[in-house]
Design an enzyme around this catalytic site. Sequence first.
Site, short mmCIF file in Angstrom:
data_model
loop_
_atom_site.label_atom_id
_atom_site.label_comp_id
_atom_site.label_asym_id
_atom_site.label_seq_id
_atom_site.Cartn_x
_atom_site.Cartn_y
_atom_site.Cartn_z
N GLU A 59 -3.73 -0.26 -1.73
CA GLU A 59 -4.68 0.81 -2.05
C GLU A 59 -6.11 0.30 -1.92
O GLU A 59 -6.99 0.99 -1.37
CB GLU A 59 -4.45 1.31 -3.47
CG GLU A 59 -3.12 2.03 -3.69
CD GLU A 59 -2.84 2.24 -5.17
OE1 GLU A 59 -3.76 2.02 -5.99
OE2 GLU A 59 -1.71 2.64 -5.50
N ASP A 63 -8.57 1.80 0.92
CA ASP A 63 -9.77 2.53 0.50
C ASP A 63 -10.98 2.06 1.32
O ASP A 63 -11.77 2.86 1.82
CB ASP A 63 -10.00 2.31 -0.99
CG ASP A 63 -11.25 3.00 -1.50
OD1 ASP A 63 -11.46 4.18 -1.18
OD2 ASP A 63 -12.02 2.37 -2.25
N GLU A 134 -4.25 5.87 0.54
CA GLU A 134 -4.95 4.61 0.80
C GLU A 134 -3.97 3.51 1.17
O GLU A 134 -4.23 2.70 2.08
CB GLU A 134 -5.77 4.21 -0.42
CG GLU A 134 -6.96 5.12 -0.68
CD GLU A 134 -7.53 5.00 -2.08
OE1 GLU A 134 -8.52 5.68 -2.38
OE2 GLU A 134 -6.96 4.23 -2.90
#
Length: 241
Positions: A59, A63, A134
Amino acid sequence: MPCYTELHHRRLERKLQINYEEIENKLQYRFNDRALLLHAFTHSSYANAENLPDNERMEFLGDAIMDMIVSEYYYDAFPERSAGELSVMRSNVVSADGLRPIVDSMDLLKYLQVSNGSKQIKNLSKKIEANLFEAIVCAIYSDGGLDAARAFVLRVMKSALTDAATVSRKDDKTLLQEYCQKNRLPIPQYKLMERNGSDNDPYYKYGLYIQGKLVGFGEGRNKKSAEQDAAKKIVTKWRIE
């Protein structure tokens, strides 16, 4: 990037009987290393219960990769827009609210591996869909490189990118600051009032002060969104345009 060992992968494949092709069809991407796909769909609740790696590091990287791709796209597509306008456009796209409908439309959340005690996965976090997206971006990047990740993001986010680009209005913090400057008031100050929730899913409450007086407050999942929420309420209340 640390990922599943081959032993982890074989054990989980037997246990979960995950339908790789079904997920890949939805993503319109074929993985060379399907362990990356499995890793992306492993929530921390399941990982903790099974003593496996979770997808939180994915994640984190996903991102950053998504921010870069969206920033690059808007930078090239809208040379007339200011840095502030581009930032607002990007924030609208990569926010939890922006990513949630994309994940929902692809019906991906049902494949997320969670513990038996976490059946209501949407209640685990307000950002559950965004976090999964993500992790998927990171998996595709790790498997096929930046070009593959860019192609995926720009394809599945095409409508969202277009919609966000139509927003020309300044953000509420900027509107409020300009209003204060025009009316010879001090620049608004934002101060933390409360912080709740877990480290993975925090929730903030910020107070908005003008001339040292608390005039309102805002809430959000991070400092930026809480401050914007506070400014938006005052912009609306004072009818600032």
